[in-house]
Design a protein around this motif. Structure first.
Motif, PDB file in Angstrom:
ATOM      1  N   PRO A 204       0.826  -1.206   0.000  1.00  0.00           N
ATOM      2  CA  PRO A 204       0.000   0.000   0.000  1.00  0.00           C
ATOM      3  C   PRO A 204       0.866   1.264   0.000  1.00  0.00           C
ATOM      4  CG  PRO A 204      -0.762  -1.562   1.661  1.00  0.00           C
ATOM      5  CD  PRO A 204       0.555  -2.055   1.174  1.00  0.00           C
ATOM      6  N   ASP A 286      -3.403  -1.676   5.135  1.00  0.00           N
ATOM      7  CA  ASP A 286      -4.138  -2.317   4.057  1.00  0.00           C
ATOM      8  C   ASP A 286      -5.617  -1.938   4.041  1.00  0.00           C
ATOM      9  OD1 ASP A 286      -4.846  -3.592   6.381  1.00  0.00           O
ATOM     10  OD2 ASP A 286      -4.634  -5.635   5.592  1.00  0.00           O
ATOM     11  N   TYR A 303      -6.797   4.817  -0.073  1.00  0.00           N
ATOM     12  CA  TYR A 303      -5.894   4.469   1.021  1.00  0.00           C
ATOM     13  C   TYR A 303      -5.409   5.706   1.775  1.00  0.00           C
ATOM     14  CZ  TYR A 303      -5.359  -0.162  -1.114  1.00  0.00           C
ATOM     15  OH  TYR A 303      -5.587  -1.410  -1.628  1.00  0.00           O
TER      16      TYR A 303
END
Length: 419
Positions: A204, A286, A303
């Motif tokens: 990520p 995540d 994210y």
């Protein structure tokens, strides 16, 4: 003497990290975290400035050596009061730090100036960046200024204005099909050929070049100089949190140097809400939120990053989602038509989230609030144009003109369309 110590410190473990190892973030709890440049502020007597160009007047608080810098006279952007909009939305002391006045019309010039300078001072000859717009254009311009090669890995969906800027500045611009393909290819070039990454390249996502991120500290320094003190809150568009991290460190520098009394609350404006989720549920690398297309494409990530979340957390800040394309574009039009500031859709998210922030008590009516206007609306003209009325063609008579004026008056933007 510079306060920069010539190495970095891991923000979680406190471990020392050499400059040569700075570009690969370390794995932490399923994600990645960059080390941060280390400084000894006791070397300075206040916020010392120099005669260097652009933001490098603050070079004693930036991660660069005494060698020549790469500058296009970035920084020093105006702080514009937007009283009419502030009164309408319930924040009378409202300002825009207009970063569209930078050389490539975006705040990314601050990152690019410092990151490219570091690369040149280290003797590197190629920089590479994964970007859909402002970041790539800024790095391309500063690489051109430095006389080194720039490779931009982008997507075919990027607005024409963005790719035109990158290529005009001499960057080798290459598109791939999937966003994550850029990161895989970029990492190989960093590992195998020694190219210097100007953006993140792991998943990520973790943020960008840690030297460049400190270029955003200079926004904090300038805000203090322009206001005579730091504001109560700073609202900025956020994707991977580079500006948030840099702003937090800049304001913390001011407090440590005895110049400012406090660190402002930092607030993330975002299309989909990953930082809002992280503040509510706790950060998990995540974790993602539902996301789709957005007019604020340059910050359209599902994210949050550790560095962005940490900056919000330690400044007592907040995050809010902008409420969709209609609210964002209404905010863009309001700023342009009522304040004379034509900012990109991503910048307009800062206006779109104000009602939510006030309703929740994250901002207050008597706060002095600064919005970071990250870039110009000219970077994506077709999206704005698609929401504007066609220009009427009339007979050259006063009666026809009056009818057109009456019709136009009915379409004037109001604050009601925001959020």
């Amino acid at each position: 003497m510079s306060a920069y110590l010539g190495h970095l410190i891991h923000p979680i473990t406190g471990a020392r990290v050499d400059e040569t190892d700075a570009y690969l973030p370390s794995a932490v709890d399923g994600g990645h975290v960059y080390a941060q440049p280390a400084y000894d502020l006791e070397r300075l007597r206040g916020l010392e400035t120099t005669d260097d160009p652009g933001l490098f007047r603050y070079r004693k608080l930036l991660p660069v050596s005494d060698a020549p810098v790469v500058s296009l006279h970035e920084g020093g952007t105006p702080l514009v009061p937007i009283v009419r909009t502030g009164d309408r939305l319930g924040v009378p002391q409202l300002y825009v730090k207009d970063e569209s006045r930078n050389p490539t019309w975006s705040y990314k010039d601050r990152l690019a100036a410092v990151a490219v300078t570091q690369a040149v001072q280290a003797g590197r000859d190629t920089v590479v960046v994964s970007s859909t717009g402002n970041h790539g254009a800024a790095v391309a311009a500063y690489a051109a200024r430095a006389g080194i090669r720039c490779v931009v890995l982008t997507l075919a969906s990027v607005p024409l204005a963005m790719t035109t800027l990158m290529q005009s500045y001499g960057a080798i611009t290459i598109a791939v099909e999937r966003p994550t393909d850029r990161w895989v290819l970029m990492r190989r070039m960093v590992d195998e050929r020694g190219w210097v990454p100007m953006s993140g390249f792991v998943g990520p996502p973790s943020g960008s070049n840690p030297f460049g991120t400190d270029g955003y500290k200079t926004i904090a320094y300038e805000l203090h100089a322009q206001l005579g003190e730091v504001p109560d809150a700073v609202v900025t568009p956020v994707a991977y949190g580079d500006a948030l991290a840099g702003l937090a460190r800049g304001f913390e520098d001011l407090v440590a140097l005895g110049i400012a009394s406090h660190v402002p609350r930092l607030v993330a404006a975002e299309p989909f809400g990953p930082y809002e989720h992280a503040l509510r549920e706790g950060f998990r690398a995540d974790a993602s939120v539902e996301a789709g297309s957005t007019v604020a494409f340059s910050i359209g990530t599902p994210y949050a990053t550790w560095q962005g979340w940490d900056a919000l957390r330690r400044t007592g800040g907040a995050a809010a989602a902008a409420g969709g394309d209609d609210a964002i574009m209404a905010a863009q039009q309001l700023l342009a038509a009522q304040e004379g500031l034509f900012l990109e859709a991503s910048s307009a998210t800062t206006v779109a989230v104000l009602p939510t922030l006030l309703d929740r008590g994250d901002l207050f009516a008597d706060d002095r609030v600064v919005l970071i206007g990250t870039s110009t609306g000219l970077k994506d003209v077709p999206t704005t144009a698609s929401r504007l009325p066609a220009t009427p063609v009339i007979e050259p008579t006063v009666a026809a003109l009056d009818r057109a004026l009456d019709a136009a008056a009915d379409r004037l933007p109001t604050a009601e369309g925001v959020a």
